[in-house]
Design an enzyme around this catalytic site. Sequence first.
Site, PDB file in Angstrom:
ATOM      1  N   LYS A  73      17.143 -33.892  11.152  1.00  0.00           N
ATOM      2  CA  LYS A  73      17.326 -32.591  10.515  1.00  0.00           C
ATOM      3  C   LYS A  73      17.451 -32.747   9.004  1.00  0.00           C
ATOM      4  CE  LYS A  73      19.521 -29.938  14.243  1.00  0.00           C
ATOM      5  NZ  LYS A  73      19.490 -30.898  15.341  1.00  0.00           N
ATOM      6  N   GLU A  97      25.879 -28.296   6.258  1.00  0.00           N
ATOM      7  CA  GLU A  97      25.231 -27.168   5.603  1.00  0.00           C
ATOM      8  C   GLU A  97      26.167 -25.963   5.585  1.00  0.00           C
ATOM      9  OE1 GLU A  97      22.602 -25.198   9.211  1.00  0.00           O
ATOM     10  OE2 GLU A  97      21.672 -26.733   7.962  1.00  0.00           O
ATOM     11  N   ARG A 132       8.222 -29.740  20.417  1.00  0.00           N
ATOM     12  CA  ARG A 132       7.969 -29.693  21.861  1.00  0.00           C
ATOM     13  C   ARG A 132       7.825 -28.242  22.279  1.00  0.00           C
ATOM     14  NH1 ARG A 132      12.919 -27.725  23.373  1.00  0.00           N
ATOM     15  NH2 ARG A 132      14.721 -28.449  22.176  1.00  0.00           N
TER      16      ARG A 132
END
Length: 666
Positions: free
Chosen positions: A116, A200, A292
Amino acid sequence: MFTKILIANRGEIACRVIRTCRRLGIRTVAVYSEADANAQHARLADEAWPIGGPRPQDSYLRGDAIIAVAKQSGAQAIHPGYGFLSENADFADAVEAAGLVFIGPKAASMRKMGSKAGAKELMHARGVPVVPGYTGDNQDPAHLQAEADRVGYPLMIKAAHGGGGKGMRIVRAAGEFAAALESCQREAAGAFGRDRVLIERYIGEPRHIEIQVFADRHGQTIHLNERECSAQRRYQKVVEESPSPFLTPELRQRMGEAAVEAARAIDYVNAGTVEFIVGQGGDFYFMEINTRLQVEHPVTELVTGLDLVEWQLRVAAGEHLPKHQQDITSTGHAIEVRLYAEDPSQNFLPGSGRLETLRLPEPSAHVRIDAGVVEGDTVTIHYDPMIAKLIVWDIDRPAALARLREALADCEIVGPKSNIAFLEKLVRHPRIVDGSIHTAYLDRHLDEVLPKEEGLPSAHVALAATAALLHDEAATRAAAAASGDPHSPWAIADGWRLGHAGERLLCFLHEGQRIEHHARGAAGDYRLLGPEGETQVRGARYVGGRLVAEVDGRQHRMRARADARSASVHDGERRIRFERVPAFRFEDAASTGRGDRLTAPMPGRIVLVRAQPGQDVAEGEELLVMEAMKMELSLRAPRAGKVAAIQAATGDFVDADAVLLRLEAL
């Protein structure tokens, strides 16, 4: 196109891929663990091969074993499904090195998105909006604490290599950071094998909107519009729908263009999902790309009329995308919910066990069922406890919501506890109805949608008794018809007895309460004498799948089912189920226990022991942490006391109800 593929997964996604392959004339190879020897995906495939023990690391995470089966069986390609090895770049490389085709993106693209942190940095460089935070390599706790203080609170800690809500914590104050970081890293390491995290800023009351993207090997990248997944509990999606009731056409276009740019930035091929967090003002920020197919892909299929698994196969085989961007249209509204074996009243504790009864709506143009189990199968402790996905479609959102409520009312699960009643309340909640729910709402207001203990309406109890009587009479007639003397007077199902009018004693058990009815009559006309007095039932019969009857002069029509074990009624909003018990069975008083022991709520593995023998503990203090069904459970002291003995160690696998720790008085 391929002639044979292997599906490196289990459950409903494996069954889903098998059905698409069957329609396309492609043979399928399933792999299964010891726990899945009789699973549906292994039964549906043309071939099924064992690959190891019940734990994922002993079976579905063994890439070498899966590739060996593919080569031995003559498969040309491997479809990874979602979960397990689906986003593992090393596995994708190994598949290609073995001369097979990986049905998904290239390993290089996965590596760019597998972190990420790296993904955020890349997207920021390409001009895609990202949430402010820290994504660096320095994972020293002191450095992370300093970065957290710089970003400001509230903030979110995320597993850098995670997904599915695992390894995520909200921290609202600096003093909470260290403990949250430790827990997050431990969960990330257990779920993904790596404990790196990123930090974050936490966006208050956000929407979660994701864009389905597709790209081929010929340079074409498009999006298939959005799915909204803002109804979440602990970062797990609960309701998914398309189109989003929040997006304007202009915002939809901008987000679609940003998603396509994000896919192009990593040279993406095949199916993927670009996930965004969206503020109440329409400001949106990149979260991640899931490399995916996702669990919620059916809602996109229902509004676009496309088979995304077929698209995956065609792209992996080297074909062009079947459509261009201007050819993508969306019609109507689709909504998906997931039926889980879990107990909402016990903090959604995952369950396991045999599905004694599993009734789901009949599939139609409006209702789709994606399931990996059937009645009689077992939900095991080793994997996700999802039973089925229920997806509905209709011409607009209000009609789709109505269709979903009807479909949920047609569901019945007996065996492990389920979340059906929770979902039924949720899809009637005003925030769902008006499309205003945000990702934090359920965690703050969960009590609004948890099923509550309510009184039993007398008419509902009478109709459940009526359903049981009608079932018993039908069973008697069927047994008589199959006997050697179907016209015997003893085969008449009217309850008649020599010397008095026929009377039957019906006994129910509901939430520990025993309810008895003395019933007289037959064939839909009954006089019931129960705890609240006498009730008259007239003209009871099934019409269009509903029980219709007059109860004390008032007409009722509702769903009702009964068999030898249970009776249930559903009035369109509320489901009530009664266990049928023998008329003369006596129950022992339940022991309340002394609270001097801490037991395992379900089978699992102990990952942390915080207590020490002789330690004084307070009521509610965390003493052990166990891992079960892909989640961590915090086990706390049932009362204040002194730890007398600890009967489990870190790493131990324990059974449900095993005594882990004993307390004595202070």
